[in-house]
Write a protein that holds these residues in place. Structure first.
Motif, PDB file in Angstrom:
ATOM      1  N   GLU A 155       0.973  -1.229   0.205  1.00  0.00           N
ATOM      2  CA  GLU A 155       0.160   0.073   0.089  1.00  0.00           C
ATOM      3  C   GLU A 155       0.746   1.270   0.036  1.00  0.00           C
ATOM      4  OE1 GLU A 155      -3.189   1.407   3.062  1.00  0.00           O
ATOM      5  OE2 GLU A 155      -3.778  -0.629   2.331  1.00  0.00           O
ATOM      6  N   LYS A 156       1.920   1.310   0.809  1.00  0.00           N
ATOM      7  CA  LYS A 156       2.731   2.304   0.963  1.00  0.00           C
ATOM      8  C   LYS A 156       3.363   2.430  -0.377  1.00  0.00           C
ATOM      9  CE  LYS A 156       4.235   2.037   5.579  1.00  0.00           C
ATOM     10  NZ  LYS A 156       5.227   1.271   6.232  1.00  0.00           N
ATOM     11  N   LEU A 157       3.899   1.478  -0.945  1.00  0.00           N
ATOM     12  CA  LEU A 157       4.684   1.541  -2.205  1.00  0.00           C
ATOM     13  C   LEU A 157       3.497   2.021  -3.287  1.00  0.00           C
ATOM     14  CD1 LEU A 157       6.601  -1.860  -2.900  1.00  0.00           C
ATOM     15  CD2 LEU A 157       7.338   0.566  -2.687  1.00  0.00           C
ATOM     16  N   ARG A 158       2.306   1.616  -3.422  1.00  0.00           N
ATOM     17  CA  ARG A 158       1.260   1.924  -4.370  1.00  0.00           C
ATOM     18  C   ARG A 158       1.119   3.468  -4.120  1.00  0.00           C
ATOM     19  NH1 ARG A 158      -1.015   0.728  -8.769  1.00  0.00           N
ATOM     20  NH2 ARG A 158      -0.857  -1.403  -8.068  1.00  0.00           N
ATOM     21  N   GLN A 159       1.170   4.106  -2.857  1.00  0.00           N
ATOM     22  CA  GLN A 159       0.886   5.549  -2.449  1.00  0.00           C
ATOM     23  C   GLN A 159       1.959   6.178  -3.195  1.00  0.00           C
ATOM     24  OE1 GLN A 159      -1.720   6.247   0.012  1.00  0.00           O
ATOM     25  NE2 GLN A 159      -1.412   8.270  -0.883  1.00  0.00           N
ATOM     26  N   THR A 160       3.302   5.703  -3.205  1.00  0.00           N
ATOM     27  CA  THR A 160       4.325   6.582  -3.864  1.00  0.00           C
ATOM     28  C   THR A 160       4.088   6.439  -5.350  1.00  0.00           C
ATOM     29  OG1 THR A 160       5.527   5.195  -1.877  1.00  0.00           O
ATOM     30  CG2 THR A 160       6.785   7.140  -3.121  1.00  0.00           C
ATOM     31  N   TYR A 161       3.855   5.236  -5.655  1.00  0.00           N
ATOM     32  CA  TYR A 161       3.759   4.997  -7.154  1.00  0.00           C
ATOM     33  C   TYR A 161       2.611   6.161  -7.645  1.00  0.00           C
ATOM     34  CZ  TYR A 161       2.707   2.972 -11.552  1.00  0.00           C
ATOM     35  OH  TYR A 161       2.475   2.500 -13.023  1.00  0.00           O
ATOM     36  N   ASN A 162       1.581   6.100  -7.090  1.00  0.00           N
ATOM     37  CA  ASN A 162       0.375   6.973  -7.318  1.00  0.00           C
ATOM     38  C   ASN A 162       0.877   8.478  -7.420  1.00  0.00           C
ATOM     39  OD1 ASN A 162      -1.195   5.044  -7.596  1.00  0.00           O
ATOM     40  ND2 ASN A 162      -2.376   5.347  -5.763  1.00  0.00           N
ATOM     41  N   GLU A 163       1.581   8.929  -6.147  1.00  0.00           N
ATOM     42  CA  GLU A 163       2.069  10.225  -6.168  1.00  0.00           C
ATOM     43  C   GLU A 163       2.780  10.553  -7.389  1.00  0.00           C
ATOM     44  OE1 GLU A 163       3.814  10.849  -2.362  1.00  0.00           O
ATOM     45  OE2 GLU A 163       1.992  10.697  -1.547  1.00  0.00           O
ATOM     46  N   VAL A 316      11.361  11.673 -12.914  1.00  0.00           N
ATOM     47  CA  VAL A 316      10.115  10.862 -12.446  1.00  0.00           C
ATOM     48  C   VAL A 316      10.033   9.621 -13.222  1.00  0.00           C
ATOM     49  CG1 VAL A 316       7.744  11.291 -12.382  1.00  0.00           C
ATOM     50  CG2 VAL A 316       9.078  12.973 -11.420  1.00  0.00           C
ATOM     51  N   LEU A 317      10.105   9.649 -14.276  1.00  0.00           N
ATOM     52  CA  LEU A 317       9.591   8.499 -15.235  1.00  0.00           C
ATOM     53  C   LEU A 317      10.882   7.111 -14.631  1.00  0.00           C
ATOM     54  CD1 LEU A 317       9.125   9.777 -18.797  1.00  0.00           C
ATOM     55  CD2 LEU A 317       7.675   8.704 -17.272  1.00  0.00           C
ATOM     56  N   SER A 318      11.929   7.614 -14.511  1.00  0.00           N
ATOM     57  CA  SER A 318      12.838   6.515 -14.197  1.00  0.00           C
ATOM     58  C   SER A 318      12.529   5.921 -12.640  1.00  0.00           C
ATOM     59  CB  SER A 318      14.498   7.034 -14.242  1.00  0.00           C
ATOM     60  OG  SER A 318      14.565   7.722 -13.040  1.00  0.00           O
ATOM     61  N   ARG A 319      11.971   6.858 -11.849  1.00  0.00           N
ATOM     62  CA  ARG A 319      11.723   6.147 -10.567  1.00  0.00           C
ATOM     63  C   ARG A 319      10.404   5.514 -10.482  1.00  0.00           C
ATOM     64  NH1 ARG A 319      11.520   9.890  -5.410  1.00  0.00           N
ATOM     65  NH2 ARG A 319      10.919   7.820  -4.832  1.00  0.00           N
ATOM     66  N   LEU A 320       9.649   5.892 -11.635  1.00  0.00           N
ATOM     67  CA  LEU A 320       8.155   5.173 -11.794  1.00  0.00           C
ATOM     68  C   LEU A 320       8.400   3.849 -12.332  1.00  0.00           C
ATOM     69  CD1 LEU A 320       5.572   7.542 -13.414  1.00  0.00           C
ATOM     70  CD2 LEU A 320       5.460   6.248 -11.521  1.00  0.00           C
ATOM     71  N   SER A 321       9.492   3.503 -13.188  1.00  0.00           N
ATOM     72  CA  SER A 321       9.651   2.182 -13.629  1.00  0.00           C
ATOM     73  C   SER A 321      10.216   1.467 -12.716  1.00  0.00           C
ATOM     74  CB  SER A 321      10.498   2.300 -15.135  1.00  0.00           C
ATOM     75  OG  SER A 321      11.806   2.728 -14.612  1.00  0.00           O
ATOM     76  N   GLU A 322      11.250   1.956 -11.825  1.00  0.00           N
ATOM     77  CA  GLU A 322      11.840   1.144 -10.660  1.00  0.00           C
ATOM     78  C   GLU A 322      10.757   0.832  -9.747  1.00  0.00           C
ATOM     79  OE1 GLU A 322      14.788   3.426  -8.251  1.00  0.00           O
ATOM     80  OE2 GLU A 322      15.661   3.991 -10.137  1.00  0.00           O
TER      81      GLU A 322
END
Lengths: 725, 351
Positions: A155-163, A316-322
């Motif tokens: 959930e935490k990860l998802r939160q960060t991902y959503n942000e 942001v894009l690179s972090r997103l893919s990670e």
């Protein structure tokens, strides 16, 4: 005749199983095992001993008290059940029940998680190592802990991902607003002055912005902006609120987001909208931020510098893919854990359900004085005695108990439960009868006859071979029974004879049953006979007419008068008898009691009984007529059915066939098929079933059936599983 | 058309009346309370409630439980039932049902505004709000600085807007103002509801005017007692009383000048229906007054079910359920804090 009836072979379904009231005294150490074995056997109905029983003192006669002191057991006397004294949570095994409840909660949680993840829990449980309850409890707690932890992590990860995702979208769109307006401005500078400032037109708005922005860097002119993202459903209200709060001194730009974003809590996809608000002043800024917070809008800073923007987007894009990779790994891990739980889930659920049932049953038992044994009471069929004893012995042996379980039969004043051993075929008819009322203990069971008469009546009303074959391919069984039984109604009365005989009341037979039979047969039996004779010869037999009518006339006063007078005589005798000896009275009471409820009244009221008998007679005579009329529905329904089918056949199918047009023929065929399937098959089935039901419940059963018993509900794992499923 | 409801009521109201009477049958009985009062832990309470209609709402709650969870889940059941009825209702019943929630709306507004004043987190405040009194823009209440803004920004969109006409001032919000605002709003709400019920006519008007009059009178007494010893002037106090009810108008005049609890008692004892309430209290005591009023209210609400073909049953049911939830909250608190001797202080048996 009596001997003839006694010599008849026993009918299992006719009388319910003979039951006995038993007491079990089980040592504590083997109690759990014994009860769970009994649950597997499923032939003992436990009684809740925690309900407090109080003696109904006024019903107990004096000499009974003497007996009571010699044989102290409360079941000897009529009992009055009072409110339960102890609440459920004060019983002996309440903690185990609670633990089972907690475990089944965890299991429900797993099931929900498995369903949410779109996995299938295996229906066929795999055979794993047998666990006992404690081990299972520990395992479940571990699994739950693990699952909750993974969930909160993801959930935490998802939160960060959503942000990040939101940030990306805001950057692209909001940046787009700023960029497009800049480029736009350079190209078409001259048009600016002519622009009409309208909020609705995107192009106008854009140029308005650009004008403001071009006027200088935002901080200098005091014009600032806040960009962010908000749920699509809230946008309108959000905009209105901003407008009100800033008194219209703001600009609101919006663009729908390209992707939907998953809500981490509900796992639903939410549509979002990206916005940019332009405003001036520090106060407005705090207000807008507060409103954003109140509406759950997430604000993200967007740089006006294009190169900076691009750089941020790239980051942001690179972090997103990670993050995406991490999230996927997390989900895979979680699904693996859930699948392994899913293998055992059904088995565990069954196990917990069973354990809970065992403890619930144990809670019905009570400690004896020494606190070393549990005392249980209940009903079981007599044939099951040996089986139960065997099971109890096995339980004692398996749990290495020093002391065996004591199992003995006791007396009970309570009426025993009704238990019919049915098979798959008779069960359906038993259910039909039970829906009306469960038979009194050992009462004649109408289901025996319903097995034959129900399909028969149904068939008479449905009455159509062709449709019958369509309806049920297996209907051959029913059709084989489609032979004409001459007289249906007599059966009910004959059954009442059996009943009366069974309960030992000869009075009812002589003065109620016999005249009833004569009355009915002389009028309606004759009718049936007439029909048969007419079938055979076509001639009529006038001679019997007068004789039978005469018999019927005699039967009415026969029914009406003798029974009350004889009852009065009996009562006087009994009253005299009482002065001699109380014991004799009580025996007599017991003997006569079951025959009629009236005799419970100590004072004998002749007029009341007379009126009752009169009502009964009138009811019977009228009932005979009206019930006969009721059986006319057999004829009416079958007629309606055949007429309807004729109509559909002639007026639809043949008519359509008359034309030489394929379309009309097809339409006619379709209408015919539709009418056959829905009206002739479905509707007629329903109505025939309904009427057959009525003929059984009202016309047949009201002649003899009390239906005030209660069903035997043994403690059985099989039943519990059925209920849950 | 008093007395003729029986002819037409069931066309639209029959189904829902049946529903609400069914719901009422699920209220906890004295035997249930008896068992609940014997509980040792909150798990025991959960276990007992699992045998009642609250069962499905509590069954998936992991141990250990908290009082708030129990109350929250029980309220959720009430809200579900309310929503179900509201979905099925047609005019004017749907408006009637909506009126029932306005009281909660007022309370929520006050809660948020007070909370923001004391710088609490808005999310935390929102969780404390009664779910029946929620409206779309409730969170934005935090933005407002004074009454005028409160009205202009947020409340103008809510059904409470008309009630605000009397309290639009530019004064900054403080505790006193907010409390006055609450009571002014409540007064306007009760009067409006009363008028609406009168307009409906028939048995609804009769029964609801009785119930609302009781509510108005109770508020009048509470306002009086709470304002003793504050800077609220007599005229201001007088303005907060609703303009109907048994005490209106002469009782209000007398209540307005009361200076201590015994004077209030003197005023109230002139009214026969309230004599019994005050006769239960010893002189100078106001602690048990709430309970006495609740008991009287429950009695009156139960009586509303004795008559058929009117909307009072919906109001009565909602109120009874709320009382039940208050009872559960009190019992749970007592059990959680090991104060079982005090359980009976505040529990009002419904049946």
């Amino acid at each position: 005749m009596d001997r003839f009836i006694d010599d008849l072979p026993p009918m299992d379904l006719m009388r319910s199983e003979k039951m006995m009231f038993v007491q079990l005294i089980i040592p504590v150490e083997s109690a759990q095992r014994a009860v769970s074995y009994l649950g597997e056997l499923g032939l003992l109905q436990f009684r809740d001993l925690w309900l407090r029983y109080e003696r109904c003192r006024f019903q107990v006669k004096e000499q009974d008290f003497v007996v009571a002191f010699n044989y102290i057991h409360y079941d000897v006397f009529p009992l009055l059940q009072l409110n339960s004294d102890k609440s459920p949570f004060q019983r002996t095994f309440v903690n185990q029940v609670k633990r089972c409840g907690e475990m089944s909660r965890k299991l429900r949680f797993f099931k929900e998680q498995i369903n949410k993840a779109g996995l299938q829990s295996s229906v066929h449980p795999v055979s794993g190592p047998d666990l006992d309850l404690e081990e299972l409890e520990i395992q479940l707690a571990e699994h739950e802990h693990e699952l909750i932890e993974t969930n909160s992590n993801s959930e935490k990860l998802r939160q960060t991902y959503n942000e990040l995702l939101e940030f990306k979208m805001v950057l692209q769109k909001a940046g787009g607003f700023l960029v497009s307006s800049n480029g736009h401005a350079v190209a078409e500078e001259t048009e600016l002055s002519e622009n009409v400032y309208s909020m609705n037109d995107y192009a106008d708005t854009a140029s308005l912005l650009e004008q403001d922005i071009r006027a200088g860097p935002s901080n200098q002119s005091g014009l600032r902006f806040i960009s962010g993202i908000i749920c699509k459903s809230k946008v309108l209200r959000f905009e209105r609120m901003l407008f009100r709060a800033t008194r219209g001194n703001m600009l609101f730009n919006q663009a729908p987001a390209d992707e939907e974003i998953m809500d981490p809590v509900t796992a639903e996809m939410v549509e979002k909208t990206i916005f940019v608000v332009f405003f001036s002043g520090e106060q407005a800024r705090t207000k807008i931020l507060k409103i954003c917070e109140a509406f759950g809008a997430n604000c993200y800073p967007v740089s006006e510098d294009l190169t900076k923007q691009r750089q941020i987007i790239r980051e942001v894009l690179s972090r997103l893919s990670e993050l995406e990779a991490t999230l996927d790994a997390g989900i895979r891990h979680r699904n693996k854990a859930l699948t392994s739980i899913g293998f055992h889930l059904t088995k565990w659920m069954n196990m917990v359900r069973r354990e809970k049932a065992v403890y619930d049953t144990l809670n019905m038992l009570n400690f004896d004085v020494t606190k070393k044994c549990l005392v249980g009471e209940g009903w079981c069929p007599i044939f099951a005695k040996a089986q139960i004893q065997e099971v109890l012995q096995r339980a004692t042996f398996d749990s290495n108990s020093q002391v065996g379980t004591i199992f003995h039969v006791m007396d009970s004043m309570e009426s025993p439960p009704t238990y019919f051993r049915t098979n798959r075929f008779t069960n359906a008819f038993q259910e039909i009868v039970d829906a009306y009322g469960v038979a009194r203990y050992q009462e004649a069971n109408p289901a025996v006859y319903a097995v034959i008469t129900f399909p028969f009546l149904f068939a008479v009303m449905f009455g159509d071979w062709g449709h019958g074959i369509c309806l049920l391919l297996g209907a051959l069984v029913l059709i084989a029974q489609e032979r004409k039984l001459s007289n249906q109604m007599n059966l009910g009365i004959i059954l009442s004879y059996f009943d009366a005989r069974f309960f030992g009341s000869s009075l009812d037979i002589r003065y109620q049953f016999v005249p009833q039979l004569i009355f009915l047969n002389s009028l309606f039996g004759y009718l049936s006979l007439l029909i048969i004779i007419k079938w055979c010869t076509g001639s009529q037999a006038d001679l019997y007419h007068i004789l039978l009518l005469l018999l019927a006339t005699v039967a009415v006063p026969w029914m009406l008068f003798p029974k009350p007078f004889i009852l009065r005589k009996l009562h006087t005798e009994r009253f005299q008898g009482r002065t001699y000896g109380i014991l004799g009275t009580s025996e007599m009471d017991l003997e006569v009691e079951p025959d009629s409820a009236r005799q419970h009244h100590e004072d004998f009221n002749f007029s009341e009984i007379f009126v009752h008998q009169m009502i009964h007679s009138i009811e019977f005579v009228l009932g005979a007529v009206s019930n006969t009329a009721s059986y006319l529905r057999l004829w009416a329904l079958s007629l309606a059915h055949s007429e309807l089918s004729t109509v559909f056949y002639e007026k639809v199918l043949l008519l359509a066939w008359g034309y030489d047009n394929l379309v009309i023929r097809l339409v006619g065929l379709a209408v015919f098929a539709f009418a056959t399937a829905f009206i002739l098959l479905m509707m007629e089935t329903l109505s025939a079933f309904l009427h057959a039901l009525r003929l059984h419940w009202v016309e047949f059963q009201n002649k003899f059936y009390h239906g005030d018993g209660y069903k035997f509900r043994p403690f059985s794992f099989a039943l519990i599983n059925d209920e849950e499923d | 058309m008093y007395g003729f409801e029986a002819m037409t009521f069931n066309i639209h109201g029959g189904y829902l009346e049946a529903i609400v009477r069914g719901y009422r049958a699920g209220l906890l009985t004295a035997a249930d309370y008896n068992n609940l009062c014997q509980c040792e832990t909150l798990d025991d309470i959960k276990m007992h409630l699992s045998a009642t209609e609250y069962g499905p709402y509590l069954q998936n709650e992991p141990s250990p439980l908290h009082t708030t969870t129990i109350v929250e889940k029980c309220t959720l059941k009430l809200v579900d039932e309310y929503k179900h009825m509201l979905c099925q209702a047609t005019e004017p019943l749907s408006t009637f049902l909506e009126y029932i929630t306005y009281g909660h709306m007022i309370d929520n507004v006050v809660l948020i505004v007070t909370g923001t004043l004391h710088e609490r987190d808005v999310q935390e405040l929102l969780e404390k709000c009664h779910p029946l009194g929620m409206f779309d823009s409730i969170a934005t209440l935090a933005v407002a600085q004074n009454m005028r803004e409160l009205y202009r920004l947020v409340l103008v969109d809510t059904p409470l807007a008309p009630y605000f006409s009397e309290c639009i001032t530019s004064e900054d919000l403080d505790d006193m103002n907010i409390e006055i605002m609450r009571n002014t709003l409540y007064k306007a709400y009760l009067e409006d509801f009363y008028k609406f019920c009168q307009k409906l006519g028939g048995a609804t008007a009769e029964i609801m005017s009785d119930l609302l009059a009781f509510e108005a009178d109770r508020r009048a007494v509470n306002i009086t007692i709470n304002s003793i010893g504050t800077e609220l002037t007599r005229d201001d106090r007088r303005k907060l009383y609703s303009n109907f009810g048994l005490l209106y108008p002469y009782g209000h005049e007398e209540l307005a000048v009361c200076e201590d609890i015994d004077q209030v008692r003197g005023v109230m004892e002139k009214y026969p229906p309230y004599q019994s309430i005050f006769s239960k209290l010893s002189y100078g005591e106001s602690q048990m007054l709430d309970k006495a009023f609740y008991e009287e209210e429950v009695k009156r609400l139960c009586l509303a079910f004795e008559q058929q073909f009117h909307y009072g049953v919906f109001f009565a049911y909602m109120r009874l359920r709320e009382q039940e939830i208050r009872n559960l909250m009190w019992i749970s608190e007592c059990v959680a804090q090991n104060q079982k001797s005090r359980v009976h202080d505040s529990v009002v048996f419904i049946f």
